[in-house]
Design an enzyme around this catalytic site. Sequence first.
Site, short mmCIF file in Angstrom:
data_model
loop_
_atom_site.label_atom_id
_atom_site.label_comp_id
_atom_site.label_asym_id
_atom_site.label_seq_id
_atom_site.Cartn_x
_atom_site.Cartn_y
_atom_site.Cartn_z
N ILE A 81 36.64 43.27 45.53
CA ILE A 81 36.86 42.57 44.26
C ILE A 81 36.89 41.08 44.55
O ILE A 81 37.56 40.63 45.48
CB ILE A 81 38.19 43.01 43.62
N HIS B 151 39.22 41.66 50.89
CA HIS B 151 39.71 41.67 49.51
C HIS B 151 38.92 42.67 48.67
O HIS B 151 38.00 42.28 47.96
CB HIS B 151 39.58 40.28 48.91
N VAL C 24 41.26 33.54 42.12
CA VAL C 24 41.35 32.11 42.41
C VAL C 24 39.96 31.51 42.64
O VAL C 24 39.70 30.36 42.28
CB VAL C 24 42.30 31.86 43.61
N GLU D 224 38.19 28.55 40.53
CA GLU D 224 37.62 27.41 41.27
C GLU D 224 36.16 27.18 40.86
O GLU D 224 35.73 26.04 40.69
CB GLU D 224 37.71 27.65 42.77
#
Length: 112
Positions: free
Chosen positions: A22, A16, A26, A30
Amino acid sequence: VAIKNVTINEPFFQGHFPGEPIMPGVLIVEAMAQTWGILLMSSSEMDLSKNSNIRFLGIDNCRFRRAVVPGDQLRFELEAIAVKRGIWKFGGKAYVGDEVAAEAELMATMSM
């Protein structure tokens, strides 16, 4: 308030995104929810047993304002907005320095 030091060693950076790491949004949200859970569970005003669970119910007005990258330090600041029929609504912001990286209103409840 909670702090998260973001390092390149985090497993999610593997994919990612390749070549441009980055932190996934999500995971930022969280972490906000977990910060609230820690606050709630450690509050001297709450009489919670070890069998208590906090359940995440929803997210409203979530916005991501800047990318979070390795080397950043995230500072989470959360505050209670309301409690109604056992459902807590709280607002949170994640900062990198003085810049807002993300913000959201979150809802949670407790089961005992």
